[in-house]
Design an enzyme around this catalytic site. Sequence first.
Site, PDB file in Angstrom:
ATOM      1  CG  ASP A   1      63.406  20.925  35.222  1.00 53.60           C
ATOM      2  OD1 ASP A   1      62.905  20.831  34.082  1.00 53.60           O
ATOM      3  OD2 ASP A   1      62.828  21.512  36.164  1.00 53.60           O
TER       4      ASP A   1
ATOM      5  CE  LYS B   1      47.346  15.185  44.247  1.00 58.30           C
ATOM      6  NZ  LYS B   1      48.584  15.481  44.996  1.00 58.30           N
TER       7      LYS B   1
ATOM      8  CB  SER C   1      51.056  13.168  42.505  1.00 59.41           C
ATOM      9  OG  SER C   1      51.382  13.628  43.785  1.00 59.41           O
TER      10      SER C   1
END
Length: 438
Positions: free
Chosen positions: A308, A322, A297
């Site tokens: 990224d 998740k 999460s």
Amino acid sequence: MMKRTTVAAVMSAVMIASVSMVACAPARAQDQDREVYRLLELLGDALAKIRSNYVEDVDDKKLIEAGINGMLSSLDPHSNFLSPERVKQMEVDIRGEFGGLGIEVTMENGFVKVVTPIDDTPAARAGVRPGDLISHIDGEPVLGLSLTEAVKKMRGRVGSDIVLTMIREGEAEPFDITITRDIITVQSVRSRAEGNVAYIRITSFNEQTESGLRSAMDTLRAEIGEDQLRGVVLDLRNNPGGLLNQAIAVSDAFLERGEIVSTRGRGDDNIERYNAKSGDIATGLPVIVLINGGSASASEIVAGALKDHNRAILMGTKSFGKGSVQSIIQLQGGNRLKLTTSRYYTPSGTSIQATGILPDIEVPQATLEIIDNPNARSEADLRNRLENDTDNGDGSAPDAGQPGAAAPEGGETPPDYQLQRALDAIRAIDLARAGSLK
């Protein structure tokens, strides 16, 4: 008689609300609304039959709450009903202190699945591992229980014992673990200097996480020295997540600009984007993020954002996966719904739901063994060898100055293989940068 009157009142309220809904709905939606009305009648009929025919008297409140929980558990493992008592427990969790065992759990195939044990808690000390399945609590099966009910059974009086029956991959038979309940105080950020590298571990994302991170970075920068600090290892292993705003704040702390995460709900217009503000607490130094199967999460939001944006190298093993966001929705009487309302996406637009985040460099956890080879030979052992023309006078050559992992004190084997590899990576990057400046 009182019970029958209660049922009649409930059904009357349901019917009035449903008729109003049908009357106000557009014509094209009336057929669907009538079907909902018919199903609500079916629900009321089933409730009345249970109350009048079940072998024992039933608790209306428990029965209706169980019905709501049944609806929610059919949606996904993270949606559930929160009674006022459970709301108070959740608020305590967010503040970072609660009573219990110290494990983050979810539901899987009817069993309670351990996402991760929290550091330095009774569960962690008892040997509970991420991925363990709990089949029984004090000898009673968990099949048929909701996640909320199971958690309630695991919490209890401080100092009391609980027996969990565990199913573990690689173990032929289930086994019992006895754990003594305790007050669980979660220190979400821990840190220490690893030579000239700042090591910061985040165990969960609660209200103190961002401030704890910044405080830890300031302390380590002063301890190591501004000119000596070579990088940061951010340890998110076995971190089950927590508050979305704290995950965004931690990501923002290392980013100068760009999107951190986006959340997308049911409609195409229900999209929110969260962007970084300028300011990098690591001032451009190399960052290694450690993740594993217990990183879930909010941890995955941080890892995904830094990956990224090429701000960090991810090391370890694949994360939990998740990729959904839960909202707390107010109901009457102090009750609430914890409902999955959106999915989150990393800056590249990738959803990690049920797939997880892959590390840039996969490093499984392992135990290091130092192998002593007394028969090893070197150039110095060879007959007629050339002598070193830069001998220091004691038979040793000058220090080449190559950085490497510091030898453990007392000759002990390093306990954390993944961390050692992360430290090696920071030092290798620093060495490469130093070479490029020459």
